[in-house]
Design a protein around this motif. Structure first.
Motif, PDB file in Angstrom:
ATOM      1  N   ALA A 114     -32.212  -5.325  -0.486  1.00  0.00           N
ATOM      2  CA  ALA A 114     -33.144  -6.514   0.017  1.00  0.00           C
ATOM      3  C   ALA A 114     -34.662  -6.463  -0.980  1.00  0.00           C
ATOM      4  N   GLY A 115     -35.228  -5.571  -1.804  1.00  0.00           N
ATOM      5  CA  GLY A 115     -36.336  -5.537  -1.951  1.00  0.00           C
ATOM      6  C   GLY A 115     -37.314  -5.857  -0.934  1.00  0.00           C
ATOM      7  N   VAL A 116     -37.638  -5.411   0.335  1.00  0.00           N
ATOM      8  CA  VAL A 116     -38.537  -5.456   1.482  1.00  0.00           C
ATOM      9  C   VAL A 116     -39.127  -3.922   0.824  1.00  0.00           C
ATOM     10  N   VAL A 117     -39.855  -3.512   0.968  1.00  0.00           N
ATOM     11  CA  VAL A 117     -41.073  -2.656   1.875  1.00  0.00           C
ATOM     12  C   VAL A 117     -40.502  -2.610   3.598  1.00  0.00           C
ATOM     13  N   GLN A 118     -40.887  -1.096   3.822  1.00  0.00           N
ATOM     14  CA  GLN A 118     -40.151  -0.108   4.716  1.00  0.00           C
ATOM     15  C   GLN A 118     -41.240   1.179   4.641  1.00  0.00           C
ATOM     16  N   VAL A 119     -41.619   1.212   6.045  1.00  0.00           N
ATOM     17  CA  VAL A 119     -42.560   1.842   5.451  1.00  0.00           C
ATOM     18  C   VAL A 119     -42.148   3.497   6.933  1.00  0.00           C
TER      19      VAL A 119
END
Length: 415
Positions: A114-119
């Motif tokens: 989805a092109g979402v940042v994950q930390v």
């Protein structure tokens, strides 16, 4: 459909400093299940970081808020919850999970596509590095914990130095446990140690007597238990009751008062363990002075607590630096808020107020975290020291530290 950066900026600007808008960051944490203690501590830490940034004035004229979901320590549940956050709530960032068997499926099934940042504050599997190397994360993944590839080396050296020369291993049968076992075994044997057996176990079983019986084959002198507090306690009790030697080496997640209480401190006296360490900063002092009161009694030394605060702080500052609540802009801004050339910033509302002012002026900042200096490499990984600890009188006490440089030296010596 995801809000555009312009739409979000206009929404936030309309608040005119009145903090009438929210920027929602998704959180998928292990609030229940075998890793529940970690996730509860981590969630409170992120909330505290956001509280501190909001008290400093918020970001983009808005308040940072979380939409927190429980993974139940299960990858399939985590994927479902993350999918809702990304597709329905349109969050630009997901913080979590804590354990690798949760973070990896979120990354591969939800955030990266989805092109979402994950930390992730605490997922240490080397698989995450490999996914980045293989170009499968899109640069959207970061973590505030060192890889097990390094912890395995630190644990092996600590075991040998502590006189543990002949070990059995019992490990959780998931990505984290398998990788930790492999990394440790390679380093331990290269340093002269002997592994008598390596026995996997599946989570949430009522009894582990069969696994313990298998692990005792070969007359080991001690047990390296790679586990989580709930199952780990069941295994340790079975090991002791079946006559296993009361010498233990433990992974970072076993640094838990729940584990010690469930087994009994007397049975674990002198047990050795390793954890990703910290280099004390003013952020460390601030966190240790304030976290327990904020969290409702969770100790600041709880696994994942310190690095979860840093994950929240970095995400919040990166949203401010990005200038819009969009994933691509936040991804590109994350490294710039831990810029070695920037002005040093620590944790807490006053320091964040200073950071936000510098960001508004277009100046670089260098957030020095609760765990120390945070610097992400091209794969979203960090390097850092390892804490060496023991259980004494029913409490975990620090026995020493291995610096990142020392781990690198051992790694080079056993190639």
């Amino acid at each position: 459909m995801r809000k555009s950066g312009l739409a979000m900026a206009l929404l936030c600007a309309s608040a005119l400093g009145a903090q009438a808008c929210d920027i929602t960051i998704g959180m998928v944490m292990e609030l229940t299940g075998p890793a529940g203690a970690y996730g509860q501590a981590g969630a409170k830490s992120v909330e505290m970081a956001f509280r501190d940034i909001n008290e400093a004035g918020g970001v983009l004229g808005c308040q940072l808020v979380t939409d927190t979901r429980d993974s139940q320590s299960q990858g399939n549940v985590a994927v479902d919850q993350a999918t809702q956050l990304v597709n329905i709530k349109n969050v630009p960032v997901v913080i979590g999970g804590i354990i690798s068997s949760v973070s990896i499926p979120i990354l591969t099934s939800v955030t990266a596509p989805a092109g979402v940042v994950q930390v992730s504050p605490a997922s240490s599997s080397p698989t995450l590095t490999q996914l980045s190397r293989d170009g499968k994360t899109g640069g959207y993944f970061f973590r505030t914990i060192t890889s097990d590839a390094l912890q395995g080396i630190a644990a092996a050296k600590y075991a040998i130095d502590s006189g543990l020369k002949k070990l059995a291993i019992i490990h959780v049968n998931n990505d984290f446990g398998l990788n930790m076992m492999r990394e440790f075994t390679a380093s331990y044997e290269a340093l002269g140690g002997e592994i008598t057996s390596a026995t996997p176990y599946n989570e949430n079983q009522p009894n582990y007597s069969a696994e313990v019986t298998a692990a005792m084959d070969g007359a080991p002198e001690a047990l390296y238990l790679i586990s989580y507090p709930v199952d780990g306690a069941t295994i340790a009790r079975a090991w002791i009751s079946q006559g296993g030697p009361q010498k233990f080496l433990l992974n970072d997640g076993m640094n838990s008062s729940d584990f010690i209480e469930a087994v009994g401190g007397d049975y674990l006296e002198g047990a050795y363990g390793t954890s990703s360490g910290t280099t004390e900063t003013e952020s460390t002092k601030y966190f240790y002075a304030n976290y327990e009161a904020f969290s409702g009694g969770i100790a600041p030394s709880a696994p994942a607590a310190d690095r979860s605060y840093d994950a929240g702080a970095i995400v919040g500052l990166a949203v401010a630096k990005a200038g819009k609540a969009e994933a691509d802009a936040i991804r590109d801004a994350i490294r710039s808020v831990v810029d070695p050339e920037g002005e040093v910033i620590h944790a807490g509302p006053e320091q964040f107020k200073k950071a936000l002012a510098l960001i508004a002026e277009g100046k670089p900042v260098n957030y020095q975290g609760v765990i120390g200096n945070v610097s992400f490499d091209q794969y979203g990984d960090i390097s850092g020291p390892f804490r060496l600890w023991q259980i004494k009188g029913g409490e975990v006490v620090t026995a020493g530290e291995m610096t990142a440089e020392a781990v690198a030296e051992v790694k080079d010596s056993i190639k």
